[in-house]
Design a protein around this motif. Sequence first.
Motif, PDB file in Angstrom:
ATOM      1  N   LEU A   1       0.848  -1.200   0.000  1.00  0.00           N
ATOM      2  CA  LEU A   1       0.000   0.000   0.000  1.00  0.00           C
ATOM      3  C   LEU A   1       0.882   1.249   0.000  1.00  0.00           C
ATOM      4  CD1 LEU A   1      -2.800  -1.044   2.524  1.00  0.00           C
ATOM      5  CD2 LEU A   1      -3.013  -0.822   0.050  1.00  0.00           C
ATOM      6  N   MET A   2       2.014   1.173   0.672  1.00  0.00           N
ATOM      7  CA  MET A   2       2.884   2.349   0.826  1.00  0.00           C
ATOM      8  C   MET A   2       3.789   2.573  -0.382  1.00  0.00           C
ATOM      9  SD  MET A   2       2.593   4.178   3.578  1.00  0.00           S
ATOM     10  CE  MET A   2       4.157   5.040   3.816  1.00  0.00           C
ATOM     11  N   GLU A   3       4.266   1.491  -1.000  1.00  0.00           N
ATOM     12  CA  GLU A   3       5.344   1.600  -1.992  1.00  0.00           C
ATOM     13  C   GLU A   3       4.879   1.162  -3.371  1.00  0.00           C
ATOM     14  OE1 GLU A   3       8.215   2.830  -1.396  1.00  0.00           O
ATOM     15  OE2 GLU A   3       8.331   2.833   0.790  1.00  0.00           O
ATOM     16  N   LEU A   4       5.417   1.811  -4.399  1.00  0.00           N
ATOM     17  CA  LEU A   4       5.148   1.378  -5.771  1.00  0.00           C
ATOM     18  C   LEU A   4       6.308   0.534  -6.286  1.00  0.00           C
ATOM     19  CD1 LEU A   4       3.708   4.731  -7.103  1.00  0.00           C
ATOM     20  CD2 LEU A   4       2.447   2.728  -6.330  1.00  0.00           C
ATOM     21  N   LYS A   5       7.472   0.708  -5.662  1.00  0.00           N
ATOM     22  CA  LYS A   5       8.616  -0.088  -6.093  1.00  0.00           C
ATOM     23  C   LYS A   5       8.491  -1.508  -5.531  1.00  0.00           C
ATOM     24  CE  LYS A   5      11.662   1.335  -2.312  1.00  0.00           C
ATOM     25  NZ  LYS A   5      11.582   2.641  -1.681  1.00  0.00           N
ATOM     26  N   PRO A   6       9.229  -2.464  -6.100  1.00  0.00           N
ATOM     27  CA  PRO A   6       9.142  -3.824  -5.572  1.00  0.00           C
ATOM     28  C   PRO A   6       9.556  -3.821  -4.106  1.00  0.00           C
ATOM     29  CG  PRO A   6      10.402  -3.771  -7.618  1.00  0.00           C
ATOM     30  CD  PRO A   6      10.177  -2.351  -7.216  1.00  0.00           C
ATOM     31  N   ILE A   7       8.781  -4.476  -3.266  1.00  0.00           N
ATOM     32  CA  ILE A   7       9.073  -4.437  -1.827  1.00  0.00           C
ATOM     33  C   ILE A   7      10.038  -5.555  -1.451  1.00  0.00           C
ATOM     34  CG2 ILE A   7       6.855  -3.404  -1.264  1.00  0.00           C
ATOM     35  CD1 ILE A   7       6.118  -6.315  -0.204  1.00  0.00           C
ATOM     36  N   ARG A   8      10.705  -5.345  -0.343  1.00  0.00           N
ATOM     37  CA  ARG A   8      11.504  -6.417   0.244  1.00  0.00           C
ATOM     38  C   ARG A   8      11.651  -6.119   1.733  1.00  0.00           C
ATOM     39  NH1 ARG A   8      17.816  -5.399  -0.795  1.00  0.00           N
ATOM     40  NH2 ARG A   8      17.840  -3.163  -0.546  1.00  0.00           N
ATOM     41  N   PRO A   9      11.786  -7.156   2.543  1.00  0.00           N
ATOM     42  CA  PRO A   9      11.957  -6.918   3.976  1.00  0.00           C
ATOM     43  C   PRO A   9      13.331  -6.312   4.251  1.00  0.00           C
ATOM     44  CG  PRO A   9      12.047  -9.271   3.483  1.00  0.00           C
ATOM     45  CD  PRO A   9      11.745  -8.579   2.201  1.00  0.00           C
ATOM     46  N   LEU A  10      13.382  -5.414   5.222  1.00  0.00           N
ATOM     47  CA  LEU A  10      14.641  -4.749   5.560  1.00  0.00           C
ATOM     48  C   LEU A  10      15.046  -5.073   6.997  1.00  0.00           C
ATOM     49  CD1 LEU A  10      13.859  -1.166   4.168  1.00  0.00           C
ATOM     50  CD2 LEU A  10      15.071  -3.004   2.994  1.00  0.00           C
ATOM     51  N   SER A  11      16.314  -5.331   7.180  1.00  0.00           N
ATOM     52  CA  SER A  11      16.833  -5.548   8.530  1.00  0.00           C
ATOM     53  C   SER A  11      16.916  -4.208   9.247  1.00  0.00           C
ATOM     54  CB  SER A  11      18.233  -6.154   8.454  1.00  0.00           C
ATOM     55  OG  SER A  11      19.126  -5.173   7.959  1.00  0.00           O
ATOM     56  N   PRO A  12      16.971  -4.216  10.587  1.00  0.00           N
ATOM     57  CA  PRO A  12      17.137  -2.947  11.322  1.00  0.00           C
ATOM     58  C   PRO A  12      18.351  -2.153  10.826  1.00  0.00           C
ATOM     59  CG  PRO A  12      16.582  -4.710  12.851  1.00  0.00           C
ATOM     60  CD  PRO A  12      16.769  -5.356  11.503  1.00  0.00           C
ATOM     61  N   ALA A  13      19.437  -2.842  10.474  1.00  0.00           N
ATOM     62  CA  ALA A  13      20.635  -2.131  10.001  1.00  0.00           C
ATOM     63  C   ALA A  13      20.349  -1.401   8.682  1.00  0.00           C
ATOM     64  CB  ALA A  13      21.784  -3.117   9.829  1.00  0.00           C
ATOM     65  N   MET A  14      19.570  -2.042   7.799  1.00  0.00           N
ATOM     66  CA  MET A  14      19.229  -1.401   6.524  1.00  0.00           C
ATOM     67  C   MET A  14      18.315  -0.193   6.756  1.00  0.00           C
ATOM     68  SD  MET A  14      18.567  -4.971   4.540  1.00  0.00           S
ATOM     69  CE  MET A  14      18.342  -4.637   2.808  1.00  0.00           C
ATOM     70  N   VAL A  15      17.390  -0.323   7.698  1.00  0.00           N
ATOM     71  CA  VAL A  15      16.496   0.795   8.011  1.00  0.00           C
ATOM     72  C   VAL A  15      17.313   1.967   8.546  1.00  0.00           C
ATOM     73  CG1 VAL A  15      14.605   1.577   9.482  1.00  0.00           C
ATOM     74  CG2 VAL A  15      14.492  -0.685   8.424  1.00  0.00           C
ATOM     75  N   LYS A  16      18.291   1.660   9.394  1.00  0.00           N
ATOM     76  CA  LYS A  16      19.154   2.696   9.969  1.00  0.00           C
ATOM     77  C   LYS A  16      19.880   3.466   8.858  1.00  0.00           C
ATOM     78  CE  LYS A  16      22.297   3.087  13.785  1.00  0.00           C
ATOM     79  NZ  LYS A  16      22.040   3.527  15.047  1.00  0.00           N
ATOM     80  N   LYS A  17      20.367   2.740   7.864  1.00  0.00           N
ATOM     81  CA  LYS A  17      21.029   3.360   6.714  1.00  0.00           C
ATOM     82  C   LYS A  17      20.064   4.301   5.987  1.00  0.00           C
ATOM     83  CE  LYS A  17      25.261   1.692   5.476  1.00  0.00           C
ATOM     84  NZ  LYS A  17      25.566   0.270   5.711  1.00  0.00           N
ATOM     85  N   GLN A  18      18.814   3.838   5.822  1.00  0.00           N
ATOM     86  CA  GLN A  18      17.795   4.673   5.162  1.00  0.00           C
ATOM     87  C   GLN A  18      17.559   5.957   5.942  1.00  0.00           C
ATOM     88  OE1 GLN A  18      14.134   2.536   4.538  1.00  0.00           O
ATOM     89  NE2 GLN A  18      14.831   1.686   2.597  1.00  0.00           N
ATOM     90  N   TYR A  19      17.488   5.830   7.259  1.00  0.00           N
ATOM     91  CA  TYR A  19      17.280   7.021   8.103  1.00  0.00           C
ATOM     92  C   TYR A  19      18.413   8.030   7.906  1.00  0.00           C
ATOM     93  CZ  TYR A  19      13.599   4.610  10.798  1.00  0.00           C
ATOM     94  OH  TYR A  19      12.463   3.966  11.190  1.00  0.00           O
ATOM     95  N   GLU A  20      19.641   7.493   7.823  1.00  0.00           N
ATOM     96  CA  GLU A  20      20.785   8.391   7.623  1.00  0.00           C
ATOM     97  C   GLU A  20      20.673   9.105   6.284  1.00  0.00           C
ATOM     98  OE1 GLU A  20      24.058   5.746   8.385  1.00  0.00           O
ATOM     99  OE2 GLU A  20      23.577   5.732  10.527  1.00  0.00           O
ATOM    100  N   ALA A  21      20.243   8.351   5.252  1.00  0.00           N
ATOM    101  CA  ALA A  21      20.080   8.953   3.924  1.00  0.00           C
ATOM    102  C   ALA A  21      18.976  10.016   3.944  1.00  0.00           C
ATOM    103  CB  ALA A  21      19.763   7.868   2.899  1.00  0.00           C
ATOM    104  N   ILE A  22      17.906   9.739   4.676  1.00  0.00           N
ATOM    105  CA  ILE A  22      16.788  10.686   4.761  1.00  0.00           C
ATOM    106  C   ILE A  22      17.247  11.994   5.410  1.00  0.00           C
ATOM    107  CG2 ILE A  22      14.622  11.154   5.995  1.00  0.00           C
ATOM    108  CD1 ILE A  22      13.964   8.111   5.532  1.00  0.00           C
TER     109      ILE A  22
END
Lengths: 199, 194
Positions: free
Chosen positions: B40-61
């Motif tokens: 519902l949130m994403e149009l790109k292909p989804i995939r599960p993210l580990s906490p470490a990957m989410v942390k990287k996303q936060y830094e990029a944001i």
Amino acid sequence: MLNGVNKLQVKGEAMKDIYRGTLVRLASESPETMAKTFIKWDRDSEFHRLADSAPAQLWSEKKLKDFVEKGQEKQGDKSFRFSIRTLENDILIGSTGLWIQRWSQGDAWLGIFIGEREYWGKGYGTDAMRLIVGYGFSELNLRRITLGLHSYNERALKSYQKVGFQLEGRVRGEGIRDGVRYDDLYMGILREEWLALTK
Amino acid sequence: MLAIQTQLFEAKDVRFGPIDHETHPEVESKWTHDAEFMRLMELKPIRPLSPAMVKKQYEAIEKEMEEDKNLYYFTIQTKEENKFIGKALIEWIDWTNGNGFLRLGIGASEFRRLGLGSQALSMLLRFAFDELNLYRVTAVVPAYNEGAIKLFQKFGFMEEVRRRKAIHRDNEFWDLVSFGLLNAEWREQVTGQG
């Protein structure tokens, strides 16, 4: 032997030169050539304001060359860019490309401009449009192609309609220029629509 | 009239907060394992993210917020327990023309359908129009996301663009719909004056 058979069977379509239209062809340029041409077109603010919603600005030839180089490095990944050259006299008149947001959805954004003013309104852009749309469907196997334009760019609207794009909506007041709010129009063409038109 | 005493980031049951790099990655990693929510949130292909990957996303944001200055990103938290339940953002802001794109979602499933998304959207719109002074905002929603469409319609958004069959999911084709709301339309709703 197998190769020979395949060649015969697909000759009609696959042997067609997909880069060649009736007035123009799609090509690739060295960054130096492109930068020299861009610096000339950039000075024409009417051209910029028809083609783009970002503020008009003037870049150095070096910076323009860097932009082109960067674009060419990414060529074939998510973006497919071409220059547009006339068949007669081989004049560089514009640029076009497809930008794929998500391969999984088979949808791309199309961009095109003709920088040389003498070639406006004479069918050169429309000819290039047919080439880039054909490339999107027959080479990239896209499902649909999307584009946007300023509502005041009537020449572009007519050209896109001629090629087979359908109006999909109007974003109210998306831009402002000279103190006047204007709408942006969005158009799309589906693969099946294009195939029906070119059968 | 100036309304600086009315808090921008406080609603009845929820508030906006910043990213917490310590505790949020664990929570958001769980949401990314919820395929229905992610589609519902994403149009790109989804995939599960580990906490470490989410942390990287936060830094990029936060890097994008600092350097490009065309993104405003908030976490949605409950006022009662300070629980991180969702996110709300305005992205791709075009300052010259005064427009931006909204996105929001309640990731914690037990907090959906309680009207909290509505409270978050209210705050996000006031932020867009009274703090960023945008002329208009856009929300892009696939036609299968009926909940989001109802929410945006409730806030007076108008359907503006319908990209035919732009979304292909589970062998079905869906339109991708854009909704727009102008600053003047929003103002008329909240103050009765255009």
